[in-house]
Motif scaffolding. Structure first.
Motif, PDB file in Angstrom:
ATOM      1  N   GLU A  35      80.726  27.461 105.479  1.00  0.00           N
ATOM      2  CA  GLU A  35      80.372  26.138 106.004  1.00  0.00           C
ATOM      3  C   GLU A  35      78.872  25.881 106.016  1.00  0.00           C
ATOM      4  O   GLU A  35      78.428  24.736 106.082  1.00  0.00           O
ATOM      5  CB  GLU A  35      80.946  25.950 107.416  1.00  0.00           C
ATOM      6  N   PHE A  36      78.051  26.909 105.975  1.00  0.00           N
ATOM      7  CA  PHE A  36      76.614  26.661 105.903  1.00  0.00           C
ATOM      8  C   PHE A  36      75.960  27.326 104.698  1.00  0.00           C
ATOM      9  O   PHE A  36      74.817  27.783 104.746  1.00  0.00           O
ATOM     10  CB  PHE A  36      75.878  27.045 107.207  1.00  0.00           C
ATOM     11  N   ILE A  37      76.689  27.339 103.574  1.00  0.00           N
ATOM     12  CA  ILE A  37      76.132  27.779 102.290  1.00  0.00           C
ATOM     13  C   ILE A  37      76.086  26.577 101.363  1.00  0.00           C
ATOM     14  O   ILE A  37      77.088  25.871 101.199  1.00  0.00           O
ATOM     15  CB  ILE A  37      76.977  28.908 101.671  1.00  0.00           C
ATOM     16  N   ASP A  38      74.938  26.327 100.742  1.00  0.00           N
ATOM     17  CA  ASP A  38      74.780  25.128  99.919  1.00  0.00           C
ATOM     18  C   ASP A  38      75.549  25.254  98.606  1.00  0.00           C
ATOM     19  O   ASP A  38      75.849  26.353  98.122  1.00  0.00           O
ATOM     20  CB  ASP A  38      73.299  24.845  99.646  1.00  0.00           C
ATOM     21  N   ASP A  39      75.871  24.115  98.024  1.00  0.00           N
ATOM     22  CA  ASP A  39      76.703  24.065  96.817  1.00  0.00           C
ATOM     23  C   ASP A  39      76.068  24.785  95.638  1.00  0.00           C
ATOM     24  O   ASP A  39      76.770  25.381  94.816  1.00  0.00           O
ATOM     25  CB  ASP A  39      76.993  22.607  96.441  1.00  0.00           C
ATOM     26  N   SER A  40      74.736  24.730  95.527  1.00  0.00           N
ATOM     27  CA  SER A  40      74.092  25.364  94.371  1.00  0.00           C
ATOM     28  C   SER A  40      74.266  26.877  94.404  1.00  0.00           C
ATOM     29  O   SER A  40      74.435  27.518  93.356  1.00  0.00           O
ATOM     30  CB  SER A  40      72.607  24.993  94.306  1.00  0.00           C
ATOM     31  N   ALA A  41      74.240  27.468  95.601  1.00  0.00           N
ATOM     32  CA  ALA A  41      74.466  28.910  95.719  1.00  0.00           C
ATOM     33  C   ALA A  41      75.910  29.258  95.345  1.00  0.00           C
ATOM     34  O   ALA A  41      76.168  30.275  94.686  1.00  0.00           O
ATOM     35  CB  ALA A  41      74.162  29.385  97.132  1.00  0.00           C
ATOM     36  N   LEU A  42      76.838  28.410  95.753  1.00  0.00           N
ATOM     37  CA  LEU A  42      78.243  28.637  95.407  1.00  0.00           C
ATOM     38  C   LEU A  42      78.452  28.535  93.897  1.00  0.00           C
ATOM     39  O   LEU A  42      79.183  29.343  93.311  1.00  0.00           O
ATOM     40  CB  LEU A  42      79.144  27.638  96.135  1.00  0.00           C
ATOM     41  N   ARG A  43      77.806  27.559  93.258  1.00  0.00           N
ATOM     42  CA  ARG A  43      77.926  27.424  91.800  1.00  0.00           C
ATOM     43  C   ARG A  43      77.367  28.658  91.099  1.00  0.00           C
ATOM     44  O   ARG A  43      77.965  29.173  90.143  1.00  0.00           O
ATOM     45  CB  ARG A  43      77.176  26.176  91.324  1.00  0.00           C
ATOM     46  N   GLN A  44      76.217  29.144  91.572  1.00  0.00           N
ATOM     47  CA  GLN A  44      75.640  30.341  90.964  1.00  0.00           C
ATOM     48  C   GLN A  44      76.576  31.526  91.095  1.00  0.00           C
ATOM     49  O   GLN A  44      76.744  32.308  90.142  1.00  0.00           O
ATOM     50  CB  GLN A  44      74.300  30.659  91.623  1.00  0.00           C
ATOM     51  N   MET A  45      77.178  31.699  92.261  1.00  0.00           N
ATOM     52  CA  MET A  45      78.076  32.831  92.469  1.00  0.00           C
ATOM     53  C   MET A  45      79.323  32.689  91.598  1.00  0.00           C
ATOM     54  O   MET A  45      79.819  33.677  91.033  1.00  0.00           O
ATOM     55  CB  MET A  45      78.459  32.934  93.946  1.00  0.00           C
ATOM     56  N   ASN A  46      79.827  31.461  91.455  1.00  0.00           N
ATOM     57  CA  ASN A  46      80.999  31.250  90.608  1.00  0.00           C
ATOM     58  C   ASN A  46      80.705  31.627  89.159  1.00  0.00           C
ATOM     59  O   ASN A  46      81.542  32.217  88.478  1.00  0.00           O
ATOM     60  CB  ASN A  46      81.452  29.785  90.691  1.00  0.00           C
TER      61      ASN A  46
END
Length: 469
Positions: free
Chosen positions: A91-102
């Motif tokens: 809930e407090f991780i930004d979308d760009s970090a999630l995209r990088q991890m994906n």
């Protein structure tokens, strides 16, 4: 006659590519052609570059030719979908970090991963990303500041002295530390790490030895710090046999300085040349662990980790001596590093970029900000996190946004309200630029147990500027 001395830029000037061939060529020439003039040596190297096949059978020059005779790699496709992985504090991780991890979870060498609650955007792998891969190492998944480290010393001085003798603590903190990009220590320290044979065996490191010796025992810029504060031990079963209560503590955060940055930059370029990936994941190019490049980087990475550890130990030694204290206990841990570990019955290279090792029983320190507490933790060995936890509170806004959002007046008032003295530092490190450390800790309860806490009181940082977490 003086012995031959070559530099990487000499070889690049005659057309040599930015790759391990440069260190191999320098090593061969300085060992076997050491009585050549520089012009003669470069002329010979130019001949090898123009027609490496003609020198392939040569006893010495063949080693250079071998590095030059390579097939042009083709682009490596990604997996169609990201492998599943656990996210803590999504809930407090930004979308760009999630995209990088994906994207990282789509690498064909990837076996497992996890994202820590302090995660935010980084280069290649997000800071707070944990990535387990098969038989490969990814320089940018380790990070630029290799072996960036926390070190906490718990001392025998009464904690009340911190306020009573604040001017002395502040004076010694300034006198015994040095911060900033490229900053050397006032006199060179001796340390076994400078005798590591890797400095002789790897051409790149040979030419970084002087820089490493000059910067030993200093700290970097950005979020690196050395600070006095109050340690509260809450776990009566702590590993040092300390009575629960409050103690004086010395906490530092920094890494491998220019040495680590040069290693990271060089081997990332090498990885990108031998491992062609789609544009979105170019920074996640890897080196095969069975290759000369992979073995060389692994050796250099471990040297940088040992160097980072030595930096902390010298800083702590000087400050402890200056204050006439005795060390009662110490907790320290790397982040921005890779380890050989077994997970799910498989041997993996586990990269923790801005993540703390949290195997069962492993101790570590997770800092908050200059006005908020950090926590001494004991790992629980939670497999879904690949035995990892956060490395801090994590940024919730970029450095540039922080400088645009806060004022020095606001930060000064907050520091006074919290009873914190700051030496150096800038608005890019304002406490409001960081996530709520308590929320981050709540999101990783399955990962660590809290042994105690650290509350900053006198903080020393570089002046405001960029840095690597």
């Amino acid at each position: 006659m003086s012995k031959l001395k070559l530099r990487g830029k000499d070889l690049r000037a005659i057309g040599y590519p930015e790759s391990p061939v440069i260190s191999v060529a320098i090593g061969v020439m300085e060992k076997h052609y050491k009585h050549h003039s520089q012009d003669a040596a470069l002329a010979l190297l130019s001949q090898v570059l123009q027609d490496p096949a003609a020198f392939a059978a040569d006893e010495h020059l063949g080693k250079i030719a071998e590095k030059l005779i390579v097939e042009e790699p083709t682009e490596i496709p990604l997996l169609e979908a990201a492998l599943p992985y656990r996210i803590f504090g999504e809930e407090f991780i930004d979308d760009s970090a999630l995209r990088q991890m994906n994207y990282a979870m789509r690498l064909p060498v990837t076996a497992a991963g996890a994202l820590m609650p302090d995660a935010h955007h980084g280069y290649g792998l997000p800071i707070g990303g944990v990535l387990g891969v098969r038989n490969a190492v990814i320089p940018y998944a380790v990070g630029v500041d290799i072996g960036c480290r926390m070190c906490l010393s718990i001392l025998d001085i009464p904690v009340a002295d911190l306020e009573k003798n604040a001017s002395q603590f502040k004076r010694e903190l300034i006198a015994q530390t040095a911060f900033g990009a490229g900053t050397p220590w006032k006199k060179r320290e001796d340390d076994p790490v400078l005798e590591n044979p890797a400095f002789e065996e790897i051409g790149l490191l040979k030419h970084l030895h002087d820089k490493a010796a000059a910067q030993l025992s200093t700290s970097g810029s950005g979020n690196h710090f050395v600070e006095w504060g109050e340690v509260t031990i809450t776990d009566p079963a702590n590993e040092w046999g300390l009575e629960p209560g409050t103690y004086l503590g010395l906490l530092s955060h920094s890494g491998s300085r220019g040495l680590g940055a040069q290693i990271a930059g060089h081997y990332t370029k090498v990885a990108r040349e031998v491992c062609q990936l789609p544009r979105e994941v170019q920074h996640l190019a890897w080196l095969d662990m069975d290759s000369d490049n992979g073995r060389e980087y692994w050796m250099a990475m471990n040297l940088a980790g040992d160097y980072a550890s030595a930096n902390h130990h010298h800083i702590h030694r000087r400050l402890i001596k200056a204050m006439g204290a005795t060390l009662l206990a110490r907790v320290e841990n790397h982040h921005n590093f890779a380890w050989k570990e077994n997970h799910g019955g498989e041997d993996l290279i586990v990269h923790r970029k801005g993540a703390t090792p949290a195997g069962k029983g492993a101790l570590g320190v997770i800092p908050g900000s200059m006005t908020e507490p950090g926590f001494i933790v004991r790992g629980r060995g939670f497999e879904a996190s690949l035995d990892s936890a956060s490395h801090g509170a994590g940024r919730q806004m970029s450095r540039s946004k922080a400088t645009q959002t806060f004022t020095m007046h606001e930060m000064g008032r907050l520091l006074r309200d919290k009873g914190v003295t700051l030496v150096g530092g800038g608005l890019d490190e304002a406490p409001g630029a960081y996530k709520d450390i308590r929320a981050v800790m709540a999101a990783q309860k399955p990962l660590v147990d809290v042994v105690g806490s650290f509350l900053p009181k006198i903080v020393r940082m570089a002046d405001g500027g960029p840095g690597e977490d």
